[in-house]
Scaffold this motif. Sequence first.
Motif, PDB file in Angstrom:
ATOM      1  N   ALA A  66       0.829  -1.205   0.000  1.00  0.00           N
ATOM      2  CA  ALA A  66       0.000   0.000   0.000  1.00  0.00           C
ATOM      3  C   ALA A  66       0.867   1.261   0.000  1.00  0.00           C
ATOM      4  O   ALA A  66       0.521   2.257  -0.636  1.00  0.00           O
ATOM      5  CB  ALA A  66      -0.943  -0.003   1.201  1.00  0.00           C
ATOM      6  N   SER A  67       1.997   1.205   0.678  1.00  0.00           N
ATOM      7  CA  SER A  67       2.910   2.352   0.694  1.00  0.00           C
ATOM      8  C   SER A  67       3.424   2.647  -0.711  1.00  0.00           C
ATOM      9  O   SER A  67       3.463   3.810  -1.140  1.00  0.00           O
ATOM     10  CB  SER A  67       4.091   2.087   1.632  1.00  0.00           C
ATOM     11  OG  SER A  67       3.648   1.963   2.968  1.00  0.00           O
ATOM     12  N   LEU A  68       3.797   1.607  -1.432  1.00  0.00           N
ATOM     13  CA  LEU A  68       4.264   1.809  -2.806  1.00  0.00           C
ATOM     14  C   LEU A  68       3.135   2.306  -3.708  1.00  0.00           C
ATOM     15  O   LEU A  68       3.356   3.130  -4.596  1.00  0.00           O
ATOM     16  CB  LEU A  68       4.870   0.535  -3.371  1.00  0.00           C
ATOM     17  CG  LEU A  68       6.189   0.098  -2.740  1.00  0.00           C
ATOM     18  CD1 LEU A  68       6.724  -1.134  -3.451  1.00  0.00           C
ATOM     19  CD2 LEU A  68       7.223   1.206  -2.750  1.00  0.00           C
ATOM     20  N   ALA A  69       1.930   1.834  -3.480  1.00  0.00           N
ATOM     21  CA  ALA A  69       0.787   2.302  -4.268  1.00  0.00           C
ATOM     22  C   ALA A  69       0.561   3.796  -4.044  1.00  0.00           C
ATOM     23  O   ALA A  69       0.311   4.539  -5.002  1.00  0.00           O
ATOM     24  CB  ALA A  69      -0.468   1.512  -3.913  1.00  0.00           C
ATOM     25  N   ARG A  70       0.669   4.251  -2.786  1.00  0.00           N
ATOM     26  CA  ARG A  70       0.513   5.680  -2.504  1.00  0.00           C
ATOM     27  C   ARG A  70       1.625   6.481  -3.177  1.00  0.00           C
ATOM     28  O   ARG A  70       1.388   7.553  -3.726  1.00  0.00           O
ATOM     29  CB  ARG A  70       0.525   5.979  -1.002  1.00  0.00           C
ATOM     30  CG  ARG A  70      -0.540   5.304  -0.133  1.00  0.00           C
ATOM     31  CD  ARG A  70      -1.973   5.669  -0.438  1.00  0.00           C
ATOM     32  NE  ARG A  70      -2.515   4.956  -1.575  1.00  0.00           N
ATOM     33  CZ  ARG A  70      -2.927   3.673  -1.577  1.00  0.00           C
ATOM     34  NH1 ARG A  70      -2.871   2.940  -0.483  1.00  0.00           N
ATOM     35  NH2 ARG A  70      -3.409   3.131  -2.678  1.00  0.00           N
ATOM     36  N   LEU A  71       2.858   5.968  -3.147  1.00  0.00           N
ATOM     37  CA  LEU A  71       3.984   6.647  -3.798  1.00  0.00           C
ATOM     38  C   LEU A  71       3.722   6.804  -5.291  1.00  0.00           C
ATOM     39  O   LEU A  71       3.920   7.880  -5.861  1.00  0.00           O
ATOM     40  CB  LEU A  71       5.282   5.870  -3.562  1.00  0.00           C
ATOM     41  CG  LEU A  71       6.536   6.442  -4.224  1.00  0.00           C
ATOM     42  CD1 LEU A  71       6.942   7.753  -3.568  1.00  0.00           C
ATOM     43  CD2 LEU A  71       7.681   5.429  -4.164  1.00  0.00           C
ATOM     44  N   ARG A  72       3.266   5.735  -5.921  1.00  0.00           N
ATOM     45  CA  ARG A  72       3.001   5.781  -7.363  1.00  0.00           C
ATOM     46  C   ARG A  72       1.869   6.753  -7.691  1.00  0.00           C
ATOM     47  O   ARG A  72       1.883   7.407  -8.734  1.00  0.00           O
ATOM     48  CB  ARG A  72       2.683   4.388  -7.884  1.00  0.00           C
ATOM     49  CG  ARG A  72       3.906   3.477  -7.921  1.00  0.00           C
ATOM     50  CD  ARG A  72       3.571   2.119  -8.549  1.00  0.00           C
ATOM     51  NE  ARG A  72       4.725   1.261  -8.546  1.00  0.00           N
ATOM     52  CZ  ARG A  72       4.928   0.277  -7.668  1.00  0.00           C
ATOM     53  NH1 ARG A  72       4.036   0.023  -6.737  1.00  0.00           N
ATOM     54  NH2 ARG A  72       6.010  -0.474  -7.745  1.00  0.00           N
ATOM     55  N   GLU A  73       0.887   6.865  -6.798  1.00  0.00           N
ATOM     56  CA  GLU A  73      -0.242   7.780  -7.033  1.00  0.00           C
ATOM     57  C   GLU A  73       0.214   9.235  -7.161  1.00  0.00           C
ATOM     58  O   GLU A  73      -0.422  10.016  -7.864  1.00  0.00           O
ATOM     59  CB  GLU A  73      -1.260   7.675  -5.893  1.00  0.00           C
ATOM     60  CG  GLU A  73      -2.076   6.404  -5.921  1.00  0.00           C
ATOM     61  CD  GLU A  73      -2.915   6.210  -4.682  1.00  0.00           C
ATOM     62  OE1 GLU A  73      -3.581   5.163  -4.613  1.00  0.00           O
ATOM     63  OE2 GLU A  73      -2.909   7.059  -3.769  1.00  0.00           O
ATOM     64  N   VAL A  74       1.298   9.589  -6.476  1.00  0.00           N
ATOM     65  CA  VAL A  74       1.790  10.975  -6.544  1.00  0.00           C
ATOM     66  C   VAL A  74       2.976  11.107  -7.490  1.00  0.00           C
ATOM     67  O   VAL A  74       3.639  12.129  -7.525  1.00  0.00           O
ATOM     68  CB  VAL A  74       2.141  11.530  -5.137  1.00  0.00           C
ATOM     69  CG1 VAL A  74       0.891  11.602  -4.272  1.00  0.00           C
ATOM     70  CG2 VAL A  74       3.240  10.718  -4.468  1.00  0.00           C
ATOM     71  N   GLY A  75       3.261  10.041  -8.247  1.00  0.00           N
ATOM     72  CA  GLY A  75       4.330  10.091  -9.236  1.00  0.00           C
ATOM     73  C   GLY A  75       5.728  10.011  -8.652  1.00  0.00           C
ATOM     74  O   GLY A  75       6.695  10.379  -9.314  1.00  0.00           O
ATOM     75  N   GLY A  76       5.839   9.524  -7.435  1.00  0.00           N
ATOM     76  CA  GLY A  76       7.146   9.425  -6.788  1.00  0.00           C
ATOM     77  C   GLY A  76       7.929   8.216  -7.237  1.00  0.00           C
ATOM     78  O   GLY A  76       7.372   7.244  -7.752  1.00  0.00           O
TER      79      GLY A  76
END
Length: 164
Positions: A95-105
């Motif tokens: 889930a942490s990686l999914a949140r990162l990807r959502e903001v283009g990180g």
Amino acid sequence: MRAIRADITTLDVDAVVTAANEALAGGGGVDGAVHRAAGPELLAACQAIGGCPTGEARITPGFGLKARHVIHAVGPIWRGGTEGEPGLLAGAYRASLARLREVGGSSIAFPAISTGTYGYPPQQAVRIAVVTMREEFLAHGPLDVTFACFDDASLALYQKELEP
């Protein structure tokens, strides 16, 4: 993927992960340190979110941190390993990686989620973290992942698990 001995609050990455509680209310350990370093705006942002279930993650701005974002990952409390803890812990990392990807990180720093007051055995938690990151790389491509270790013992566990 790498492990370093570092204060996670000082890292210049797209997102630092904090080992949050379900209320996103700040607390002790790494979560308290992240909240102190980010400033009072972080708690206000967390209160606006309204919480996060175990095994999931939420994202806020980084406020006073070098990191642009804080990802609040809620790992499980260790109850002997029979209450779904491994899946919940892996879920918090995913889930942490999914949140990162959502903001283009593309760069993220993790603490050893659930190994502090939540009591998860460090060796098992480190293995889950590294295996989950490897699976995510295969599924979604590589990211710049740092495991920020608070002490030498934790660093040694990560280094051993990261060996090819």
